[in-house]
Motif scaffolding. Structure first.
Motif, PDB file in Angstrom:
ATOM      1  N   ASN A 250     -74.928  58.866  34.422  1.00 53.38           N
ATOM      2  CA  ASN A 250     -74.377  58.591  33.093  1.00 53.38           C
ATOM      3  C   ASN A 250     -75.005  57.357  32.465  1.00 53.38           C
ATOM      4  N   ILE A 251     -75.283  56.363  33.296  1.00 54.97           N
ATOM      5  CA  ILE A 251     -75.916  55.139  32.811  1.00 54.97           C
ATOM      6  C   ILE A 251     -77.370  55.389  32.427  1.00 54.97           C
ATOM      7  N   SER A 252     -78.050  56.271  33.150  1.00 58.10           N
ATOM      8  CA  SER A 252     -79.502  56.439  33.007  1.00 58.10           C
ATOM      9  C   SER A 252     -79.915  57.538  32.040  1.00 58.10           C
ATOM     10  N   THR A 253     -78.970  58.297  31.523  1.00 59.99           N
ATOM     11  CA  THR A 253     -79.343  59.399  30.643  1.00 59.99           C
ATOM     12  C   THR A 253     -79.641  58.909  29.226  1.00 59.99           C
ATOM     13  N   ARG A 254     -80.063  59.820  28.394  1.00 58.23           N
ATOM     14  CA  ARG A 254     -80.354  59.513  26.988  1.00 58.23           C
ATOM     15  C   ARG A 254     -79.180  59.909  26.099  1.00 58.23           C
ATOM     16  N   VAL A 255     -79.087  59.275  24.936  1.00 61.89           N
ATOM     17  CA  VAL A 255     -78.188  59.744  23.885  1.00 61.89           C
ATOM     18  C   VAL A 255     -79.025  60.003  22.650  1.00 61.89           C
ATOM     19  N   GLY A 256     -78.648  60.999  21.893  1.00 58.15           N
ATOM     20  CA  GLY A 256     -79.434  61.350  20.716  1.00 58.15           C
ATOM     21  C   GLY A 256     -79.025  62.694  20.171  1.00 58.15           C
TER      22      GLY A 256
END
Length: 793
Positions: free
Chosen positions: A137-143
């Motif tokens: 969850n910390i390492s994923t992307r948002v967009g």
């Protein structure tokens, strides 16, 4: 990973063929290239392995692969897991294992090119398979996908009908894109069990896009700005700082800009408590026409500042009393940078001296709103909240005889009902019932009917705040709102009362976890100066030192909202709460149990919890649609949901903007075939229980209701029921062809026959164009039971 790709580019000049596995790299390797696959490299045993593809960076360069970048990025990013999830960051050894597995999988893909986002996706897959959910969850992307972003630009797609106050402009598109990223970010940073509760529709975290950066709503003490002046950026470093206003025009503009500036630090509504009393000293000696011009300036400024989040109007309100409340009559006036208590040798001035100015200000504000704008449309902001107080139920005969030229309290209340009959604009804050404690403290309503109060019993500094001693003042607002899907609790309770109440309390306990997370996130935000307007300490105009903090963050409450109490008892008992005494009793018992639990958890956790009816412009729909999407709840929800359930079920795979909804808060359903008196008898009982805010809606059916009839009805309602806050809603139509205003929801203009018309009504707590409403609110608008000139018979 995105920044991984950029780091690779920085290091490539000092790197040889770093992507080749350590155990197969020799100076005699032979590279084989084909047009149909990625390059391959021959090892010493004669076999071939894929060479790692080059990485395409986000700024348009091709660089060599470097496994160490993945390792370093994991070490850096997972450090956040300690802060947000309480889980230690990855160790270097663990990161190396993850990086090697990532490299192995990429190698097996036989890719010709590799992007940072794709590297991140592969890393995330490895983390998920290792069950390292928090690290993932910390390492994923948002967009957002490009197609979705284009839809937002065109006014469709993501949450297009989430907020009826938003306009159709480029700023709205920008806000929606930012909202989408922020919501994804905070859902990933929340403990997974809390994120799941929100995503699954068990509860709803309001204004999720702002959860990590700002508080919810605030009602301001205008004296603060009249003493210190205006520092719009909160620090003075970025914007010009204005000293205390000396003239009425400047005082009004400071009031306007204060609410506009506060939008940067708060997610919800902004308002002024006791607006006219605190403004009155600036109006001293002015004629009625001068005062009316100032009120007109204030209203137009508030309804023409497209400066709030996403280019919308500032969601604003003002509490209005027709005279100076008794509580304030002997308190020193605060204006022009001074507290007029005589402490500095100056005159003593108290608010009771400005009764004339308050009356004329009230009259002027009502007349401005009665006139409407240039087209004759009603002003939707600031919401005028008319205080019905014991202080003004009887005339001050001595004052009236001395000032026969001034309007009486009765005259001023009459104006509010003329405005109600014409536009339905006012909200009525009924402080007559004993539970409101009128005269013993202060209270106000904010946003779409959230209530805040302060009194001497709960506030050791209450008297000092009344006197503005050392800059102490009232700070009333909310940190965060979380609403509960009450019908779902009934679906799971299967008719068992104890189980129902236990599930509701369990949801409240989960809401507390959200609140604690909010505080944990906001603490470093505040400490690092990222809420500057709320935490400002301006220069004291008398001492020259730093003044009092604008908002006492410790005084902000946390609000738990309820949605669908009617549908909850309907499923639980087989009857809606207006249909049987049994159902009604269950509703009252459930709300009482929740109110008592709110007190209990407030004491246990050391934070103030307020139980409220949720305005739920979108939440009533979201909960309903969420329950239809779940196989476990679909049939149960379909049996109690309001609106067009059949067509909604058939369209679930096409859209989630569907014409179904749960009833707001503790209301009787909008379409219930009830007389107005019957509706009041059901809804007024809940007001003393729902201490965090409630509202009763009375939808008017007549084109031109009688103002006197509305007044008689309202005063009877105020004196004889526990209804604390209510509004009369009048539907209207404006022709966009010839600008003609009409009563009711008309299909075409009565003047020019054009069908280019826009409907206006109250969506939840404010009047707005119906075109911006979601499908559920439009369905509710059609369902509403409308009443003629109301009476209490």
């Amino acid at each position: 990973m995105d920044s991984m790709a950029e780091e690779i580019e920085k290091k490539v000049k000092n790197t040889d063929i770093s992507g080749v596995p350590e155990d197969t790299t020799t100076s005699s390797n032979i590279v084989e290239k084909t047009s149909e696959s990625s390059p391959r490299q021959q090892t010493l045993d004669g076999s071939f392995v894929s060479i790692m593809p080059k990485v395409r960076t986000t700024d348009g360069h091709m660089v060599e692969w470097d496994r160490n970048i993945v390792v370093n990025q994991l070490l850096k990013e997972t450090s956040l897991s300690e802060r947000f999830h309480g889980i230690p960051a990855v160790t270097r050894d663990e990161a190396l294992v993850i990086a090697k597995e990532t490299e192995k999988r990429i190698r097996s893909m036989n890719l010709r090119f590799l992007s940072g986002p794709l590297i991140r996706e592969v890393v995330n897959m490895v983390l998920i398979e290792r069950n390292d959910v928090e690290w993932r969850n910390i390492s994923t992307r948002v967009g957002t996908p490009v197609y979705d972003a284009c839809e937002i630009d065109m006014g469709t797609g993501f949450e297009a009908k989430e907020n009826a106050n938003l306009q159709e402009n480029a700023e709205t598109s920008h806000k929606k894109k930012a909202d989408k990223i922020s919501k994804e970010q905070y859902l990933l940073l929340l403990p997974p069990k809390l994120s799941d509760l929100h995503l699954n529709g068990d509860l709803h975290i309001h204004d999720l896009e702002y959860m990590g950066t700002r508080a919810f709503c605030q009602d301001w003490d205008l004296r603060y700005f009249f003493y210190y002046g205006l520092m719009p950026d909160g620090s003075g470093a970025k914007a010009s700082v204005a000293g205390p206003a000396m003239k009425a025009e400047v005082a009004v503009l400071h009031a306007v800009k204060a609410l506009g500036s506060a939008q940067t630090n708060f997610a919800g509504g902004q308002g002024f408590y006791n607006f006219l009393t605190f403004l009155a000293p600036f109006l001293e000696g002015k004629s009625y026409k001068e005062i009316e011009q100032l009120m007109q300036m204030f209203v137009y400024e508030m309804t023409q500042m497209m400066v709030a989040r996403g280019g919308q109007l500032v969601f604003s309100s003002v509490q209005l009393s027709p005279g100076v409340p008794k509580l304030w009559r002997d308190k020193p006036a605060v204006y022009r940078g001074r507290v007029w208590d005589g402490s500095d040798g100056s005159d003593v001035r108290v608010y009771g001296e400005y009764e004339r100015e308050v009356r004329l200000g009230f009259q002027a504000l009502m007349n401005v709103m009665l006139e409407g704008d240039y087209w004759g449309k009603p002003f939707n902001f600031p919401k005028p909240e008319i205080s019905i107080e014991p202080d003004f139920m009887e005339e001050d005969e001595m004052f009236n005889r001395a000032h026969p030229e001034l309007p009486t309290y009765d005259d001023l209340y009459n104006l509010t009902f003329e405005l109600t009959a014409k536009f339905g604009t006012p909200y009525f804050d009924n402080q007559l019932p004993p539970y409101r404690g009128a005269g013993e403290g202060i209270s106000c309503y904010q946003c779409c009917a959230y209530q805040f109060s302060a009194n001497a019993e709960d506030d050791d500094e209450f008297e000092e705040k009344l006197n503005f001693t050392d800059g102490k003042h009232f700070s009333m607002g909310s940190w965060q709102v979380v609403s509960l899907n009450c019908p779902r609790a009934a679906y799971e309770a299967q008719g068992d009362d104890k189980e129902l109440f236990a599930r509701l309390k369990g949801l409240m306990d989960r809401a507390i976890e959200v609140f604690h997370t909010k505080l944990k996130w906001m603490t470093p935000i505040i400490e690092s100066g990222r809420m500057p307007f709320a935490t400002q300490q301006p220069k004291d105009p008398v001492t020259g030192k730093k003044g009092a903090v604008a908002v006492d963050m410790d005084s902000l409450v946390f609000t738990i909202g309820v949605v669908g109490i009617n549908e909850m008892v309907q499923y639980h008992t087989g009857s809606q709460m207006h249909e049987s005494k049994e159902a009604f009793k269950v509703a009252v018992r459930a709300m009482t149990e929740m109110e008592m639990h709110a007190r209990k958890i407030s004491e246990e956790h050391g934070i103030e919890i307020a139980l409220a009816r949720t305005p739920a412009e979108t939440t009533c729909q979201r909960f309903g649609v969420s329950d239809l999407l779940h196989d476990e709840y679909r049939e149960k929800a379909a049996s109690v949901l309001k609106g067009d359930v059949e067509s909604s079920v058939s369209r679930l795979k096409e859209t989630h903007d569907l014409p179904v909804y749960y009833t707001n808060g503790t209301h009787a359903p909008p379409g219930a075939d009830l007389s107005l008196m019957e509706r009041i008898n059901v809804e007024h009982v809940f007001f003393p229980i729902v201490d965090g805010g409630n509202i009763m809606h009375i939808w008017l059916g007549e084109g031109s209701p009688d103002a006197k009839g509305l007044k008689d009805f309202t005063m009877h309602l105020a004196r004889n029921t526990q209804t604390g806050y209510f509004a009369f809603t009048k539907d209207m139509t404006v022709c966009m062809n010839d600008f003609h205003m009409m009563s009711g929801l008309q299909d075409c203009c009565e003047n020019c026959n054009s069908d280019n018309v826009e409907h206006l009504s109250r969506v939840t707590g404010y009047i707005q164009s119906v075109g911006g409403w979601n499908a559920a609110k439009k369905q509710e608008l059609a369902d509403r039971m409308r009443y003629g000139s109301p009476d209490m018979r």
